[in-house]
Design a protein around this motif. Sequence first.
Motif, PDB file in Angstrom:
ATOM      1  N   ASP B 220      -6.913  67.195 -27.550  1.00 40.29           N
ATOM      2  CA  ASP B 220      -7.362  68.194 -28.526  1.00 40.29           C
ATOM      3  C   ASP B 220      -6.456  68.293 -29.748  1.00 40.29           C
ATOM      4  O   ASP B 220      -6.863  68.822 -30.784  1.00 40.29           O
ATOM      5  CB  ASP B 220      -7.453  69.581 -27.855  1.00 40.29           C
ATOM      6  CG  ASP B 220      -8.640  69.629 -26.910  1.00 40.29           C
ATOM      7  OD1 ASP B 220      -9.486  68.704 -27.015  1.00 40.29           O
ATOM      8  OD2 ASP B 220      -8.711  70.552 -26.083  1.00 40.29           O
ATOM      9  N   SER B 221      -5.255  67.795 -29.629  1.00 38.72           N
ATOM     10  CA  SER B 221      -4.348  67.883 -30.783  1.00 38.72           C
ATOM     11  C   SER B 221      -4.793  66.949 -31.912  1.00 38.72           C
ATOM     12  O   SER B 221      -4.357  67.066 -33.040  1.00 38.72           O
ATOM     13  CB  SER B 221      -2.916  67.538 -30.354  1.00 38.72           C
ATOM     14  OG  SER B 221      -2.858  66.165 -30.015  1.00 38.72           O
ATOM     15  N   HIS B 222      -5.700  66.009 -31.571  1.00 38.06           N
ATOM     16  CA  HIS B 222      -6.170  65.120 -32.633  1.00 38.06           C
ATOM     17  C   HIS B 222      -7.337  65.751 -33.378  1.00 38.06           C
ATOM     18  O   HIS B 222      -8.345  66.127 -32.795  1.00 38.06           O
ATOM     19  CB  HIS B 222      -6.579  63.758 -32.067  1.00 38.06           C
ATOM     20  CG  HIS B 222      -7.145  62.859 -33.129  1.00 38.06           C
ATOM     21  ND1 HIS B 222      -6.374  62.330 -34.132  1.00 38.06           N
ATOM     22  CD2 HIS B 222      -8.414  62.440 -33.372  1.00 38.06           C
ATOM     23  CE1 HIS B 222      -7.140  61.616 -34.947  1.00 38.06           C
ATOM     24  NE2 HIS B 222      -8.377  61.671 -34.499  1.00 38.06           N
ATOM     25  N   ASP B 223      -7.203  65.839 -34.690  1.00 36.42           N
ATOM     26  CA  ASP B 223      -8.253  66.419 -35.529  1.00 36.42           C
ATOM     27  C   ASP B 223      -9.066  65.287 -36.163  1.00 36.42           C
ATOM     28  O   ASP B 223      -8.570  64.592 -37.044  1.00 36.42           O
ATOM     29  CB  ASP B 223      -7.579  67.286 -36.606  1.00 36.42           C
ATOM     30  CG  ASP B 223      -8.574  67.767 -37.650  1.00 36.42           C
ATOM     31  OD1 ASP B 223      -9.804  67.574 -37.454  1.00 36.42           O
ATOM     32  OD2 ASP B 223      -8.113  68.331 -38.670  1.00 36.42           O
ATOM     33  N   PRO B 224     -10.321  65.096 -35.709  1.00 31.46           N
ATOM     34  CA  PRO B 224     -11.110  63.961 -36.204  1.00 31.46           C
ATOM     35  C   PRO B 224     -11.456  64.038 -37.684  1.00 31.46           C
ATOM     36  O   PRO B 224     -11.955  63.065 -38.240  1.00 31.46           O
ATOM     37  CB  PRO B 224     -12.392  64.017 -35.360  1.00 31.46           C
ATOM     38  CG  PRO B 224     -12.203  65.055 -34.344  1.00 31.46           C
ATOM     39  CD  PRO B 224     -11.052  65.918 -34.743  1.00 31.46           C
ATOM     40  N   ALA B 230      -6.161  59.786 -38.104  1.00 35.49           N
ATOM     41  CA  ALA B 230      -7.087  58.883 -37.417  1.00 35.49           C
ATOM     42  C   ALA B 230      -6.654  57.440 -37.623  1.00 35.49           C
ATOM     43  O   ALA B 230      -6.651  56.621 -36.695  1.00 35.49           O
ATOM     44  CB  ALA B 230      -8.508  59.096 -37.939  1.00 35.49           C
ATOM     45  N   PHE B 231      -6.251  57.144 -38.855  1.00 38.30           N
ATOM     46  CA  PHE B 231      -5.820  55.775 -39.150  1.00 38.30           C
ATOM     47  C   PHE B 231      -4.560  55.427 -38.358  1.00 38.30           C
ATOM     48  O   PHE B 231      -4.449  54.334 -37.782  1.00 38.30           O
ATOM     49  CB  PHE B 231      -5.572  55.625 -40.659  1.00 38.30           C
ATOM     50  CG  PHE B 231      -5.355  54.205 -41.073  1.00 38.30           C
ATOM     51  CD1 PHE B 231      -6.443  53.351 -41.259  1.00 38.30           C
ATOM     52  CD2 PHE B 231      -4.069  53.695 -41.247  1.00 38.30           C
ATOM     53  CE1 PHE B 231      -6.249  52.025 -41.619  1.00 38.30           C
ATOM     54  CE2 PHE B 231      -3.872  52.368 -41.595  1.00 38.30           C
ATOM     55  CZ  PHE B 231      -4.973  51.523 -41.794  1.00 38.30           C
ATOM     56  N   ALA B 232      -3.650  56.374 -38.293  1.00 39.42           N
ATOM     57  CA  ALA B 232      -2.410  56.145 -37.547  1.00 39.42           C
ATOM     58  C   ALA B 232      -2.723  55.860 -36.067  1.00 39.42           C
ATOM     59  O   ALA B 232      -2.175  54.930 -35.464  1.00 39.42           O
ATOM     60  CB  ALA B 232      -1.481  57.349 -37.676  1.00 39.42           C
ATOM     61  N   ARG B 233      -3.652  56.629 -35.515  1.00 43.12           N
ATOM     62  CA  ARG B 233      -4.024  56.431 -34.114  1.00 43.12           C
ATOM     63  C   ARG B 233      -4.699  55.061 -33.917  1.00 43.12           C
ATOM     64  O   ARG B 233      -4.476  54.379 -32.925  1.00 43.12           O
ATOM     65  CB  ARG B 233      -4.967  57.536 -33.643  1.00 43.12           C
ATOM     66  CG  ARG B 233      -4.268  58.868 -33.393  1.00 43.12           C
ATOM     67  CD  ARG B 233      -3.181  58.696 -32.344  1.00 43.12           C
ATOM     68  NE  ARG B 233      -2.425  59.881 -32.042  1.00 43.12           N
ATOM     69  CZ  ARG B 233      -2.789  60.802 -31.142  1.00 43.12           C
ATOM     70  NH1 ARG B 233      -3.920  60.698 -30.495  1.00 43.12           N
ATOM     71  NH2 ARG B 233      -2.014  61.821 -30.904  1.00 43.12           N
ATOM     72  N   ALA B 234      -5.497  54.688 -34.910  1.00 46.41           N
ATOM     73  CA  ALA B 234      -6.239  53.425 -34.798  1.00 46.41           C
ATOM     74  C   ALA B 234      -5.315  52.212 -34.858  1.00 46.41           C
ATOM     75  O   ALA B 234      -5.679  51.131 -34.400  1.00 46.41           O
ATOM     76  CB  ALA B 234      -7.295  53.338 -35.897  1.00 46.41           C
ATOM     77  N   THR B 235      -4.147  52.394 -35.435  1.00 45.34           N
ATOM     78  CA  THR B 235      -3.243  51.237 -35.550  1.00 45.34           C
ATOM     79  C   THR B 235      -2.218  51.176 -34.420  1.00 45.34           C
ATOM     80  O   THR B 235      -1.349  50.309 -34.415  1.00 45.34           O
ATOM     81  CB  THR B 235      -2.511  51.251 -36.919  1.00 45.34           C
ATOM     82  OG1 THR B 235      -1.931  52.534 -37.114  1.00 45.34           O
ATOM     83  CG2 THR B 235      -3.466  50.945 -38.054  1.00 45.34           C
ATOM     84  N   GLU B 236      -2.320  52.080 -33.482  1.00 44.06           N
ATOM     85  CA  GLU B 236      -1.415  52.005 -32.325  1.00 44.06           C
ATOM     86  C   GLU B 236      -1.736  50.753 -31.517  1.00 44.06           C
ATOM     87  O   GLU B 236      -2.916  50.426 -31.330  1.00 44.06           O
ATOM     88  CB  GLU B 236      -1.593  53.250 -31.440  1.00 44.06           C
ATOM     89  CG  GLU B 236      -0.999  54.506 -32.059  1.00 44.06           C
ATOM     90  CD  GLU B 236      -1.237  55.749 -31.188  1.00 44.06           C
ATOM     91  OE1 GLU B 236      -1.652  55.590 -30.013  1.00 44.06           O
ATOM     92  OE2 GLU B 236      -1.019  56.852 -31.696  1.00 44.06           O
ATOM     93  N   VAL B 244     -13.001  60.075 -29.952  1.00 38.65           N
ATOM     94  CA  VAL B 244     -13.542  60.118 -31.311  1.00 38.65           C
ATOM     95  C   VAL B 244     -12.367  60.212 -32.281  1.00 38.65           C
ATOM     96  O   VAL B 244     -11.668  61.203 -32.323  1.00 38.65           O
ATOM     97  CB  VAL B 244     -14.511  61.301 -31.485  1.00 38.65           C
ATOM     98  CG1 VAL B 244     -15.009  61.370 -32.924  1.00 38.65           C
ATOM     99  CG2 VAL B 244     -15.685  61.168 -30.519  1.00 38.65           C
ATOM    100  N   PHE B 245     -12.174  59.169 -33.047  1.00 36.52           N
ATOM    101  CA  PHE B 245     -11.033  59.102 -33.967  1.00 36.52           C
ATOM    102  C   PHE B 245     -11.286  59.862 -35.253  1.00 36.52           C
ATOM    103  O   PHE B 245     -10.420  60.560 -35.753  1.00 36.52           O
ATOM    104  CB  PHE B 245     -10.732  57.628 -34.335  1.00 36.52           C
ATOM    105  CG  PHE B 245     -10.059  56.851 -33.270  1.00 36.52           C
ATOM    106  CD1 PHE B 245     -10.681  56.600 -32.046  1.00 36.52           C
ATOM    107  CD2 PHE B 245      -8.778  56.330 -33.469  1.00 36.52           C
ATOM    108  CE1 PHE B 245     -10.049  55.853 -31.065  1.00 36.52           C
ATOM    109  CE2 PHE B 245      -8.139  55.590 -32.485  1.00 36.52           C
ATOM    110  CZ  PHE B 245      -8.777  55.355 -31.284  1.00 36.52           C
ATOM    111  N   TYR B 246     -12.500  59.655 -35.792  1.00 39.57           N
ATOM    112  CA  TYR B 246     -12.723  60.126 -37.164  1.00 39.57           C
ATOM    113  C   TYR B 246     -14.179  60.504 -37.381  1.00 39.57           C
ATOM    114  O   TYR B 246     -15.086  59.781 -36.954  1.00 39.57           O
ATOM    115  CB  TYR B 246     -12.322  59.010 -38.148  1.00 39.57           C
ATOM    116  CG  TYR B 246     -12.431  59.412 -39.591  1.00 39.57           C
ATOM    117  CD1 TYR B 246     -11.743  60.514 -40.094  1.00 39.57           C
ATOM    118  CD2 TYR B 246     -13.226  58.679 -40.471  1.00 39.57           C
ATOM    119  CE1 TYR B 246     -11.851  60.886 -41.431  1.00 39.57           C
ATOM    120  CE2 TYR B 246     -13.334  59.032 -41.815  1.00 39.57           C
ATOM    121  CZ  TYR B 246     -12.638  60.142 -42.279  1.00 39.57           C
ATOM    122  OH  TYR B 246     -12.743  60.502 -43.591  1.00 39.57           O
ATOM    123  N   VAL B 247     -14.378  61.656 -38.008  1.00 41.48           N
ATOM    124  CA  VAL B 247     -15.740  62.088 -38.343  1.00 41.48           C
ATOM    125  C   VAL B 247     -15.740  62.594 -39.778  1.00 41.48           C
ATOM    126  O   VAL B 247     -14.941  63.454 -40.148  1.00 41.48           O
ATOM    127  CB  VAL B 247     -16.238  63.231 -37.414  1.00 41.48           C
ATOM    128  CG1 VAL B 247     -17.674  63.610 -37.779  1.00 41.48           C
ATOM    129  CG2 VAL B 247     -16.157  62.820 -35.950  1.00 41.48           C
TER     130      VAL B 247
END
Lengths: 577, 288
Positions: B220-224, B230-236, B244-247
Motif C-alpha cells: 500500500d505504500s506504493h502510490d500508482p 513507479a519508474f523506480a520500482r519498474a527498474t528494480e 499495479v505500478f502506474y495508473v
Amino acid sequence: MKDPKGMATRRDVSIVLCGQAGQGVQTVETLLTRILKTAGYHVFATKEYMSRVRGGANSTTIRVSGKRVSALVDRMDVLVPLNAGAVAHVAERLSPQTVVVGEREVVADEAIESNRTLAVPFTEIATEIGGKIYSNVVAVGAVAGLLGLDLDAVATYVQRFFAKKSSEIVANNVKAVQGGFDAIGKLDVPNEIRLTFKPSAKVNDELLLSGAEAVGLGAIAGGCNFVSSYPMSPSTGVLTFLAQHGLEQGVLAEQAEDEIAAINMAIGASYAGARAMVTTSGGGFALMTEGVSLAGMLECPVVIHLAQRPGPATGLPTRTEQADLELALYAGHGEFPRILFAPGTLEQAFYLTQKAFNLADKYQVPAFILTDQHLMDSYYNLKAFDPARTKVEKHIVKTTKDYRRYELTRNGISPRGIPGYGSGLVAVDSDEHDEEGHITEDLDVRVAMVDKRLAKGEALRKDIVRPELVGPKDYKRLVICWGSTYHVVKEALGEMGRTDTAMLHYSQVYPLHPSTADLIGKARKTVAVEGNATGQFRKLIRLHAGVDVDEGLVKYDGLGFTVEDVVEGLTEIINHQ
Amino acid sequence: MATDVFEMGDIDIAWCPGCGNFPILKTLKETLTELAIDPKQLVMVSGIGQAAKIPHYLKCHFFNGLHGRALPPATAIKAVNPKLTVIAESGDGDMYGEGGNHFIHCIRRNPDITNIVHDNMVYGLTKGQASPTSRRGFKTPVQVAGVILEPFNPLAVAIALDASFVARASSGDREQTKEILKRAIRHKGYALVDIFQPCVTFNKLNTYQWFKDHVYYLDDSHDPSDRTAAFARATETDRLPLGVFYVHPKDSFEENTQMYREDKRPLCERDVDVGRLAALIDTFKMAG
Ligand SMILES: Cc1ncc(C[n+]2csc(CCOP(=O)(O)OP(=O)(O)O)c2C)c(N)n1
Ligand code: SF4
C-alpha cells in the motif's frame, strides 16, 4: 502539331512555369488553372518536381483549350521561368515558337532560340507592392495578360482566393496580379498567344480536381470510414484529403507508426465491420505485403491504394512510373485471389475506387487501386461525379448461434459476420483454420480451404471491368495501355489520325477481362505503351490471356509520357513494321 | 453469469503439460466471468506463438493475426466498435520483439484495450531462442554463449511513455493475478499486464521456483499515480515487484479521434452521408 499560321488552327495553349521549390510554382498552378476554368476554358495541369522542400527546379505544365484537354505535352507555347536555373531545366522543350516571359536576366538565356522573349521585372513589381513574395502572383498577372483574359475577372478571382488572409495581403495580391497584367500590356505581345477559342459556361459547372482528390472522393463514395496509412509520396495526398474531410464525412483517418501497422489496422477495422483502406507507395507497400497475405487468409475486405513511383527502393521519390504492377500482382505469400484496378482518368479514379470497396466486400479479398504520381498530381476539369450513380453494397450478415466464419460454400464466399452483430461468434485466424476459424493442421481441411479461397477468384471474374476500346472497331493495329496513360495515348492516336489503329485501355489489369485474347488476337500488330522498363503489363497479358503483344513502347526516366513521346514512339514502331 | 460461458469443452490444447500458460488461461476465464463480460461483446486479438493461441481456448470472438501484429488490429477493432471489450494477448517475443514498434506507439495512441503479455523470457513456439526479456547469460541453441543483450524492460518503457495503466503479475499466483486483470480490463485506456509465465520446456533458468524466489508484491505504500516512484520500482532488478505500478487516467484514442463526439454510433453502423458527399464534390466546382 507544327503550326506556322499560329492561332487560327491552334486548339490549345501550353504554358510552362518553372522555378525552384519554395518559389510558389504550386500557387501559380492553382491560381491559373482556377482562373482559366472560372473563365470557361478547359484546363489541364500536371507538375514534376524534385524531392526537396527548397531550391532545385520544379515545373508545371498548364494547357488551356476550348475543348477538353487531359494529357501532357512537351510543347511549350509559353514559358515562364521564375529563376535563373529554370530555362536550363526545360531547355529540351524550347522551340522557336516558345514565348518566354520573365526577368530580363533570366530570359536572356542562350538556350532560348526564339527572339520572342518578353522581359517583365516580376521581382521589381513585387517589391514595390510589398515584397518579393508577390513575384509569383505578378507572373500570374503576366500570363493572364498574355492570354488576353479580362483583368477585372482575374482580380476578382484573386481577391476571393486570398479572402481568408489579411486585407493587406489580399490587396497586395490584387495589385500584384494587376502589375503583371499591366506590364505585359506595355509590351509587344505575339498575337497568336491570345485565347481565341470560345469559353463555355458549362466548364464553369464542372469539377476541377486532382487524381488524389478523385481517389479520396471515390473512397468516401465507397463507404470508406477507416483509413490508416504512413506518409509516402505520391500517395500522401489521399491520406491528407481523407483526414481533412474525415470528421464531416465520417472517415477515421489515422497516421500509423509504419505501413505494417497501417495495413494490420485496416484489416482489424474491416474485421470489426468498417470499410477500410490504406494508401501507400511502392516502398511502403513492400512493408504491407505480409498484411496483404493476412487479408487473403482472413478473407477480410481491404482496399489498397498504391500510388506508384520509381523504385527500386527509394528510387526517385517524387517522380512517376508504372513499375509496381508485378509487385501488386504477386504481393503476399501463398495463393489467394485479388482485384487490381488501374484508373486512367479522374472519372475512373472516382468510380473504380468506389467500386473497389464494393467488390472487396462482396468477395472478401484485397482490392487494389494502382495509380501513380502522374495521375495523383494531374488536374483537369470534368463533369461532376454523381454520388447517386454509386451504391454502397454491404454484404455483412447478422450471425446466428451456429455461425461459422469460413463455412464452405460453392462459390467460396462465406457469409461475413462481424463481432457484436447477431448471436454468433466471429473467429478469424492467420493459421490455416477450419470452418469455425480455429487452427487446424488437418491437411484435408487445408485443401478444402485453399479451394474455397480460390473459388472466390473464379466467382469474381463475372465482375471484371471491360477494357475501353477507342477508335475504329475494325482496327488493324492496336495500342494497349493501362492506368494513367489513358489520355496521352488517346490524344496521340487522334494526332496521328490513323484509321487503322485503335487504343485498348485497361482500367482493371487483374483479373484480365476474358475478351482480351480476342481483342488482341484480332489485330495484325499490337503495341503496349507503359511506364516501366520491362513491359510488365505485356508480360501479364502473355501469362494470363495467352497472347503476345508484338512491341512495347516504354518510358522509365521518371517523367510521364507526353503526347509527342507517344506519337514519335508509335510512328517509329509502325514505320519499322 | 454461468461460470462456463467461456469454456470450449473438450478441445486439444497445444501447450506442454505443466506450462505456465494454463493458469493464465484459467485465471483469465475466471476474471471475465466475474466481470460478467458477454462473450459476444469480447474480442481477443493475438499474434503468433504459444501464448498467442489463447483465443482458441476461450469461447469468444477472436482475431488471431500475424506475429507481432496484435496491437494495430486491436486498436482498430476498438475504434470501429467501442462497444466491444478488446483484449490483445500474446507472448513477450510477439509483443516486445516483432511487435516492439507497435507496443511503443500503441501506448502513445492509448486505445481502450487491455494488453496481456505472457512473459516467459523465451521463444516457445520456435523452440527456445532468446526473447527480448531473456536474462543475460541465458543459453539457447542460438545464444550459445548466453544472451549478451540487455533485457527489455516493458514496464519501465511503458511508464516512460506515460502509459495509462501498467501492471505485472505472475501466473503462479492466480488470485492476485485475477485482481490485477480485473482492474486492467475495467480501466479506460491502454492497460498493460505483463504476466510471468514459466516455460517448462525451453526455459530451465526462469522456472516456477525462480519466479517464486524473485518476486514480491508492491504494498500500500506504493502510490500508482506517482510516475517517478513507479519508474523506480519498474527498474528494480534484484527482486521483481508485482502489482499495479502506474495508473494515469486519460482520454482514449477513440475519444480523441472525435469520431464519437457527436455521433455515438459505432463506425460499423454508419452509412455514407450522400448529401455531405455531394456538397463536398460541389466544392470542386467553385474554385474558391
Ligand atoms: C514474421 C514471422 N517471423 C517469425 C515467425 C516465427 N515465430 C513464431 S512464434 C515466434 C516467437 C514467439 O515467441 P513468444 O511471443 O515469446 O511466444 P511463446 O511461443 O514463447 O509463447 C516466432 C519467431 C512468424 N510466425 N512470423
Ligand atoms: S514450449 Fe514452453 S511456453 Fe510453449 S507450451 Fe511448452 S512450456 Fe508452454
